[in-house]
Every structure is written in structure tokens, then in C-alpha cells.
Design an enzyme around this catalytic site. Structure first.
Site, mmCIF file in Angstrom:
data_model
loop_
_atom_site.group_PDB
_atom_site.id
_atom_site.type_symbol
_atom_site.label_atom_id
_atom_site.label_comp_id
_atom_site.label_asym_id
_atom_site.label_seq_id
_atom_site.Cartn_x
_atom_site.Cartn_y
_atom_site.Cartn_z
ATOM 1 N N SER A 118 139.180 -151.549 35.641
ATOM 2 C CA SER A 118 138.103 -150.577 35.430
ATOM 3 C C SER A 118 138.199 -149.495 36.490
ATOM 4 C CB SER A 118 136.745 -151.270 35.531
ATOM 5 O OG SER A 118 135.739 -150.290 35.745
ATOM 6 N N HIS B 225 140.341 -149.666 31.434
ATOM 7 C CA HIS B 225 138.939 -149.836 31.041
ATOM 8 C C HIS B 225 138.129 -148.656 31.584
ATOM 9 C CE1 HIS B 225 135.421 -152.383 29.964
ATOM 10 N NE2 HIS B 225 134.866 -151.913 31.063
ATOM 11 N N ASP C 47 134.471 -146.909 31.791
ATOM 12 C CA ASP C 47 133.037 -147.204 31.703
ATOM 13 C C ASP C 47 132.225 -145.926 31.587
ATOM 14 O OD1 ASP C 47 132.809 -150.154 32.117
ATOM 15 O OD2 ASP C 47 133.900 -149.682 33.957
ATOM 16 N N MET D 32 128.664 -144.247 31.155
ATOM 17 C CA MET D 32 127.248 -144.601 31.385
ATOM 18 C C MET D 32 126.388 -143.355 31.237
ATOM 19 S SD MET D 32 127.605 -146.851 34.825
ATOM 20 C CE MET D 32 128.786 -148.187 34.971
ATOM 21 N N HIS E 60 134.249 -148.587 27.269
ATOM 22 C CA HIS E 60 133.040 -149.403 27.281
ATOM 23 C C HIS E 60 131.851 -148.453 27.337
ATOM 24 C CE1 HIS E 60 130.576 -152.608 29.752
ATOM 25 N NE2 HIS E 60 130.031 -152.325 28.580
ATOM 26 N N MET F 39 128.298 -147.664 27.705
ATOM 27 C CA MET F 39 126.975 -148.133 28.167
ATOM 28 C C MET F 39 126.007 -146.974 27.947
ATOM 29 S SD MET F 39 128.279 -150.224 31.471
ATOM 30 C CE MET F 39 129.864 -149.409 31.410
ATOM 31 N N MET G 63 129.376 -159.597 29.040
ATOM 32 C CA MET G 63 129.060 -159.047 30.362
ATOM 33 C C MET G 63 128.682 -160.196 31.295
ATOM 34 S SD MET G 63 129.539 -155.791 30.413
ATOM 35 C CE MET G 63 129.032 -155.645 32.128
#
Ligand code: DX5
Ligand code: ZN
Length: 220
Positions: A7, A32, A34, A36, A65, A67, A136
Site C-alpha cells: 500500500s 494497492h 487507498d 479516501m 481500495h 474508502m 479489513m
């Protein structure tokens, strides 16, 4: 196959391209990413411009991913930025089936992420439709948190649920994954491992190789 997904949240952002290329060349399978939004999770990370600028660094799988509340709004933009796989939170989608289908119709692999306290029962109807489930193992929003132990039996239960149905769904685990606990996660049935701090804090190439060496113990 066991796969490592570093990540980049824990990477050195002023040298992001170099860091992504380095872990990819060291053998990491996925990158990965992330995303957000400051609403679904408290923090804001990065979005499409960062993903698209990293796309030229490697041809490894870009595992995004999300979020983000209602991530279906961004499927085409994230695809255009270079995603191969989009993982959405069950908790963030009012119409989860529609969002999963949007991802598949865009020609991408689809994953569903579950927060630590979200039960596996939300997957009951939709499990056969997805390529991956992300368990998670911390509350999403920040890197560097401690692995929540009750998510280990949850991984075992999910692997059993997949087996009972004859499914070879990828099970990804994200949050507090280290070289010290990854064997337990493999033995529980996970096969895709996100690691932020455990890869990028320190020597990212050496850390990547250390994970891959452990995977090798199971692949002889
Ligand atoms: C947390 C993110 C993770 C994070 C993991 O919300 O989804 O991918 O980067 O970081 P570590 O491996 O440091 O727990
Ligand atoms: Zn993540």
C-alpha cells in the site's frame, strides 16, 4: 497463489514513482492504492491524478481500495486512471449489487471490502459475483494501526464459506499485516496481503523480498 499488495499510503510521497517501481521490480504482485474521501473515513488521501501518473511506472495490477461513499460514482474515472481491480466497501454502497456490476461491466475485477465489525452475512447473496473479498483487519482510514485479532477467525470462516460453495474467491487482508503475522493469515486462508508500513517503512525492496520468501515456504 499468494500475492503481495504494497500500500503506497506508507510510501515516501515525494518519491512515489520510484518507490512503486522498486517494489514492483522486487516482485510485488499488486500495487494497492487507498482512495479516501474524508466522509466514509476521516482522512483524505489521493485520487485519480495520482493513480494515472503512477500508471507508467509498472504494469503490475493496480488494486484500488475505495474508502469512499457511493464509489459507483467514480468507476469510469478510476478505470480511466488505470485501475485493474476496484474494491468497494459494502458499508458505503446502498445498491451494492449495482456497484459491483458497474465495475464488472467496465471490464475490471470487482472486490468487496468489509470493515472489521461487518459480518460475513452481507456477502451471502453476492459472494459468487465477486473476484475478491477484502477483510479489513483495522478500521479503515489510516496506515500503521494494529491488527485486530478477531478478524483472523473471520478470514477462516470466509475461506470455509467459499469452499462450501466451490468458489476460489481471492481473500485479501488489509491493516497491520507484517512478516510476523502473515503466516497465521496464510494458514487462515487469505491469499492477497496488503502491507503499507511493513513494506515502505525501512528498506522497501528488502521488506518485499522478505514477504515473498515467506510465501515461498507455502508454495514448494
Ligand atoms: C487503511 C488502508 C490500508 C493501509 C494499511 O485504511 O486501507 O491499506 O495503508 O497500512 P498498514 O499496512 O500500515 O496497516
Ligand atoms: Zn487499503
Amino acid at each position: 497463489m499468494l500475492k503481495l499488495a504494497p500500500s503506497i499510503l506508507a510510501a515516501d510521497f515525494k518519491n512515489l514513482g520510484q518507490q512503486v517501481s522498486a517494489v514492483a521490480e522486487a516482485g510485488a504482485h499488486y500495487i494497492h492504492l487507498d482512495v479516501m474521501d474524508g466522509a466514509f473515513v476521516p482522512s483524505i488521501s489521493f485520487g485519480m491524478p495520482v493513480i494515472s501518473s503512477l500508471r507508467s511506472c509498472t504494469d503490475r495490477v493496480f488494486d484500488v481500495h475505495m474508502m469512499v461513499e457511493e464509489p459507483g460514482r467514480y468507476v469510469s474515472d478510476i478505470k480511466a486512471a488505470g485501475a485493474d481491480l476496484i474494491c468497494v466497501h459494502a458499508e458505503a454502497c446502498v445498491h451494492l449489487d449495482r456497484t459491483v456490476n458497474q465495475i464488472k461491466e467496465a471490464g475490471l475485477k470487482a472486490g468487496i471490502a468489509l470493515n472489521p465489525a461487518t459480518p460475513l452475512s452481507v456477502l451471502d447473496c453476492i459472494l459468487p459475483e465477486v473476484d475478491m473479498v477484502l477483510i479489513m483487519s483495522v478500521n479503515p482510514g489510516f496506515g500503521g494501526q494494529k491488527f485486530i485479532p478477531y478478524t483472523l477467525p473471520k478470514i477462516k470462516a470466509l475461506r470455509a464459506m467459499c469452499r462450501e460453495r466451490g468458489l476460489e474467491t481471492d481473500i485479501q487482508v488489509d491493516g497491520g499485516v507484517t512478516c510476523a503475522n502473515v503466516r497465521q493469515l496464510i494458514e487462515a486462508g487469505a491469499n492477497v496481503f496488503v502491507a503499507g508500513s511493513a513494506v515502505f517503512k525501512g528498506d522497501a525492496v528488502a521488506n518485499t523480498k522478505e514477504f515473498l520468501k515467506i510465501f515461498g515456504e507455502y508454495e514448494r
